[in-house]
Design a protein around this motif. Structure first.
Motif, PDB file in Angstrom:
ATOM      1  N   ALA A  72       0.828  -1.207   0.000  1.00 35.39           N
ATOM      2  CA  ALA A  72       0.000   0.000   0.000  1.00 35.39           C
ATOM      3  C   ALA A  72       0.863   1.259   0.000  1.00 35.39           C
ATOM      4  O   ALA A  72       0.570   2.226  -0.711  1.00 35.39           O
ATOM      5  N   VAL A  73       1.933   1.250   0.785  1.00 37.14           N
ATOM      6  CA  VAL A  73       2.833   2.403   0.840  1.00 37.14           C
ATOM      7  C   VAL A  73       3.510   2.610  -0.515  1.00 37.14           C
ATOM      8  O   VAL A  73       3.603   3.737  -1.012  1.00 37.14           O
ATOM      9  N   GLU A  74       3.992   1.528  -1.107  1.00 33.75           N
ATOM     10  CA  GLU A  74       4.670   1.633  -2.406  1.00 33.75           C
ATOM     11  C   GLU A  74       3.741   2.180  -3.484  1.00 33.75           C
ATOM     12  O   GLU A  74       4.149   2.993  -4.321  1.00 33.75           O
ATOM     13  N   ASN A  75       2.487   1.743  -3.474  1.00 35.66           N
ATOM     14  CA  ASN A  75       1.547   2.202  -4.490  1.00 35.66           C
ATOM     15  C   ASN A  75       1.059   3.618  -4.225  1.00 35.66           C
ATOM     16  O   ASN A  75       0.757   4.358  -5.161  1.00 35.66           O
ATOM     17  N   MET A  76       0.985   4.005  -2.956  1.00 31.15           N
ATOM     18  CA  MET A  76       0.574   5.367  -2.636  1.00 31.15           C
ATOM     19  C   MET A  76       1.626   6.374  -3.105  1.00 31.15           C
ATOM     20  O   MET A  76       1.294   7.514  -3.426  1.00 31.15           O
ATOM     21  N   ALA A  77       2.879   5.942  -3.168  1.00 28.78           N
ATOM     22  CA  ALA A  77       3.943   6.828  -3.651  1.00 28.78           C
ATOM     23  C   ALA A  77       3.721   7.231  -5.107  1.00 28.78           C
ATOM     24  O   ALA A  77       4.230   8.256  -5.547  1.00 28.78           O
ATOM     25  N   VAL A  78       2.963   6.440  -5.837  1.00 29.50           N
ATOM     26  CA  VAL A  78       2.626   6.771  -7.226  1.00 29.50           C
ATOM     27  C   VAL A  78       1.266   7.464  -7.285  1.00 29.50           C
ATOM     28  O   VAL A  78       1.117   8.529  -7.893  1.00 29.50           O
ATOM     29  N   GLY A  80      -0.760   8.915  -4.929  1.00 25.36           N
ATOM     30  CA  GLY A  80      -0.964  10.171  -4.197  1.00 25.36           C
ATOM     31  C   GLY A  80      -0.483  11.395  -4.953  1.00 25.36           C
ATOM     32  O   GLY A  80      -1.271  12.336  -5.181  1.00 25.36           O
ATOM     33  N   PRO A  81       0.784  11.428  -5.372  1.00 21.32           N
ATOM     34  CA  PRO A  81       1.248  12.592  -6.127  1.00 21.32           C
ATOM     35  C   PRO A  81       0.511  12.793  -7.457  1.00 21.32           C
ATOM     36  O   PRO A  81       0.275  13.929  -7.866  1.00 21.32           O
ATOM     37  N   LEU A  82       0.151  11.701  -8.119  1.00 24.06           N
ATOM     38  CA  LEU A  82      -0.619  11.840  -9.362  1.00 24.06           C
ATOM     39  C   LEU A  82      -1.953  12.530  -9.100  1.00 24.06           C
ATOM     40  O   LEU A  82      -2.354  13.429  -9.847  1.00 24.06           O
ATOM     41  N   LEU A  83      -2.639  12.114  -8.052  1.00 27.79           N
ATOM     42  CA  LEU A  83      -3.947  12.690  -7.761  1.00 27.79           C
ATOM     43  C   LEU A  83      -3.829  14.144  -7.333  1.00 27.79           C
ATOM     44  O   LEU A  83      -4.622  14.994  -7.756  1.00 27.79           O
ATOM     45  N   VAL A  84      -2.845  14.450  -6.516  1.00 29.42           N
ATOM     46  CA  VAL A  84      -2.643  15.838  -6.093  1.00 29.42           C
ATOM     47  C   VAL A  84      -2.284  16.708  -7.295  1.00 29.42           C
ATOM     48  O   VAL A  84      -2.820  17.813  -7.460  1.00 29.42           O
TER      49      VAL A  84
END
Length: 141
Positions: A72-78, A80-84
């Motif tokens: 989950a952490v590894e995928n959020m690194a991609v 999260g910034p894309l969505l922001v």
């Protein structure tokens, strides 16, 4: 602005809770697999000292919980910034991919812990698809 950032916050809050599952398992193992208060205190002190009291490996489900949290952490690194970035650029229609990512992650964690064949992969795929949708919409904007 829609609900995309709210769903990002929900996903991050859910990720904050994930480590408690395997931390409890580690404390339980360090306590000699006992729920007596004195044993639990012993397990907590060993956990805080970064030592492992028992020589037995952790339960398989606890190892899978740790792997699901790391995933989950590894995928959020991609994602999260894309969505922001997409939100800051004013990209429309990011609510659905954000919801899809949240629900995929919501199901991925218990799917991996329970080791249901195929379900973890399906959940991962929908999370990946949501990230790809945000990326494509952001790039095409």
């Amino acid at each position: 602005m829609g609900d995309a950032l709210y769903y990002l916050a929900y996903t991050l809050a859910y990720m904050l809770l994930m480590p408690f599952t395997y931390i409890i398992a580690e404390v339980y193992d360090n306590a000699g697999r006992s729920f007596w208060p004195s044993d639990i205190i012993h397990g907590v002190t060993h956990k805080l000292q970064y030592t492992k009291a028992s020589k037995t490996p952790y339960a398989d489900w606890a190892d899978r919980a740790k792997a699901a949290h790391y995933n989950a952490v590894e995928n959020m690194a991609v994602f999260g910034p894309l969505l922001v970035a997409g939100t800051l650029l004013g990209v429309p229609n990011l609510d659905f991919p954000a919801q899809m990512y949240f629900y995929a992650r919501l199901l991925h964690f218990p799917a991996q812990i329970s080791a249901i064949p195929g379900l973890r992969t399906v959940c991962f795929f929908f999370g990946w698809l949501a990230a790809a949708m945000v990326a494509i919409r952001t790039i095409m904007h």
